[in-house]
Design a protein around this motif. Structure first.
Motif, PDB file in Angstrom:
ATOM      1  N   LEU A   1       5.667 -30.896   0.734  1.00  0.00           N
ATOM      2  CA  LEU A   1       6.253 -29.802   1.516  1.00  0.00           C
ATOM      3  C   LEU A   1       7.524 -30.237   2.228  1.00  0.00           C
ATOM      4  CD1 LEU A   1       3.159 -27.957   2.991  1.00  0.00           C
ATOM      5  CD2 LEU A   1       4.519 -27.396   0.986  1.00  0.00           C
ATOM      6  N   ARG A   2       7.553 -31.460   2.724  1.00  0.00           N
ATOM      7  CA  ARG A   2       8.778 -31.966   3.367  1.00  0.00           C
ATOM      8  C   ARG A   2       9.933 -32.018   2.373  1.00  0.00           C
ATOM      9  NH1 ARG A   2       5.873 -36.724   6.716  1.00  0.00           N
ATOM     10  NH2 ARG A   2       5.197 -35.440   8.457  1.00  0.00           N
TER      11      ARG A   2
ATOM     12  N   GLY B   1      -5.852 -35.155   1.170  1.00  0.00           N
ATOM     13  CA  GLY B   1      -4.456 -34.797   1.377  1.00  0.00           C
ATOM     14  C   GLY B   1      -3.577 -34.951   0.156  1.00  0.00           C
TER      15      GLY B   1
ATOM     16  N   SER C   1       1.178 -36.719  -1.834  1.00  0.00           N
ATOM     17  CA  SER C   1       0.728 -36.199  -0.542  1.00  0.00           C
ATOM     18  C   SER C   1       1.235 -34.771  -0.384  1.00  0.00           C
ATOM     19  CB  SER C   1       1.261 -37.082   0.588  1.00  0.00           C
ATOM     20  OG  SER C   1       1.208 -36.401   1.823  1.00  0.00           O
ATOM     21  N   PHE C   2       0.340 -33.872  -0.047  1.00  0.00           N
ATOM     22  CA  PHE C   2       0.707 -32.474   0.157  1.00  0.00           C
ATOM     23  C   PHE C   2       1.795 -32.352   1.223  1.00  0.00           C
ATOM     24  CE2 PHE C   2      -0.005 -28.377   2.324  1.00  0.00           C
ATOM     25  CZ  PHE C   2       0.222 -27.519   1.261  1.00  0.00           C
ATOM     26  N   THR C   3       1.655 -33.113   2.294  1.00  0.00           N
ATOM     27  CA  THR C   3       2.626 -33.080   3.388  1.00  0.00           C
ATOM     28  C   THR C   3       4.001 -33.547   2.916  1.00  0.00           C
ATOM     29  OG1 THR C   3       0.854 -33.504   4.967  1.00  0.00           O
ATOM     30  CG2 THR C   3       3.096 -33.889   5.734  1.00  0.00           C
ATOM     31  N   GLU C   4       4.040 -34.646   2.170  1.00  0.00           N
ATOM     32  CA  GLU C   4       5.321 -35.155   1.666  1.00  0.00           C
ATOM     33  C   GLU C   4       5.963 -34.176   0.695  1.00  0.00           C
ATOM     34  OE1 GLU C   4       7.090 -37.765   2.736  1.00  0.00           O
ATOM     35  OE2 GLU C   4       5.517 -37.962   4.225  1.00  0.00           O
TER      36      GLU C   4
ATOM     37  N   ARG D   1      -6.127 -29.889  -5.945  1.00  0.00           N
ATOM     38  CA  ARG D   1      -6.565 -30.929  -5.014  1.00  0.00           C
ATOM     39  C   ARG D   1      -7.030 -32.144  -5.818  1.00  0.00           C
ATOM     40  NH1 ARG D   1     -11.112 -29.732  -0.598  1.00  0.00           N
ATOM     41  NH2 ARG D   1      -9.645 -28.058  -0.227  1.00  0.00           N
TER      42      ARG D   1
ATOM     43  N   GLU E   1      11.126 -28.487   1.636  1.00  0.00           N
ATOM     44  CA  GLU E   1      11.885 -27.967   2.780  1.00  0.00           C
ATOM     45  C   GLU E   1      13.274 -28.583   2.824  1.00  0.00           C
ATOM     46  OE1 GLU E   1      13.753 -27.503   6.459  1.00  0.00           O
ATOM     47  OE2 GLU E   1      12.955 -29.451   5.901  1.00  0.00           O
TER      48      GLU E   1
END
Length: 132
Positions: free
Chosen positions: A94-95, A120, A89-92, A115, A98
């Motif tokens: 980045l988390r 996502g 997951s792109f969001t995971e 992609r 970070e």
């Protein structure tokens, strides 16, 4: 009779001002302590750390949703590690990056993503370096 209520009201106001000044002093001290704690948590650990970059990356990818991701971790040197995710997951992602940046002296030196078919999701290759 006229002055008694005024004197009483003035005494009450004086007590309120003293209580508020005490509260203000406490709040200012607490604000300074909070700022010191924030500064400590933002500063990276000393450069003489006892962990290796490879073990830090390996341990951090074994937590949460990253533990289920198909990944390959490869040391490039003592100061550099490459991580490849087949699908994440792109969001995971980045988390995770970070978290690494905020909790340790690790920075991304190179990143490439593609992609994937599912919404996502990405395939990622990341090179991380020890900046400490």
């Amino acid at each position: 009779m006229v002055f008694a209520p005024l004197v009483k009201a003035r005494a009450q106001l004086s007590q309120q001002v003293e209580a508020q000044q005490t509260t203000l002093a406490w709040m200012q001290q607490a604000a300074q302590e909070i700022q010191q704690l924030r500064n400590q948590s933002r500063s990276p650990p000393a450069s003489s750390h006892s962990w290796s970059l490879l073990s830090l990356i390996d341990q951090s990818t074994r937590q949460g949703t990253l533990s289920k991701a198909n990944k390959r971790i490869e040391p490039k040197s003592e100061q550099e590690v490459q991580v490849e995710f087949e699908e994440i997951s792109f969001t995971e992602l980045l988390r995770w990056l970070e978290m690494l940046y905020s909790q340790s002296p690790v920075q991304v030196s190179h990143i490439s993503m593609e992609r994937q078919g599912r919404s996502g999701m990405v395939k990622a290759r990341i090179t991380l370096v020890d900046s400490g």
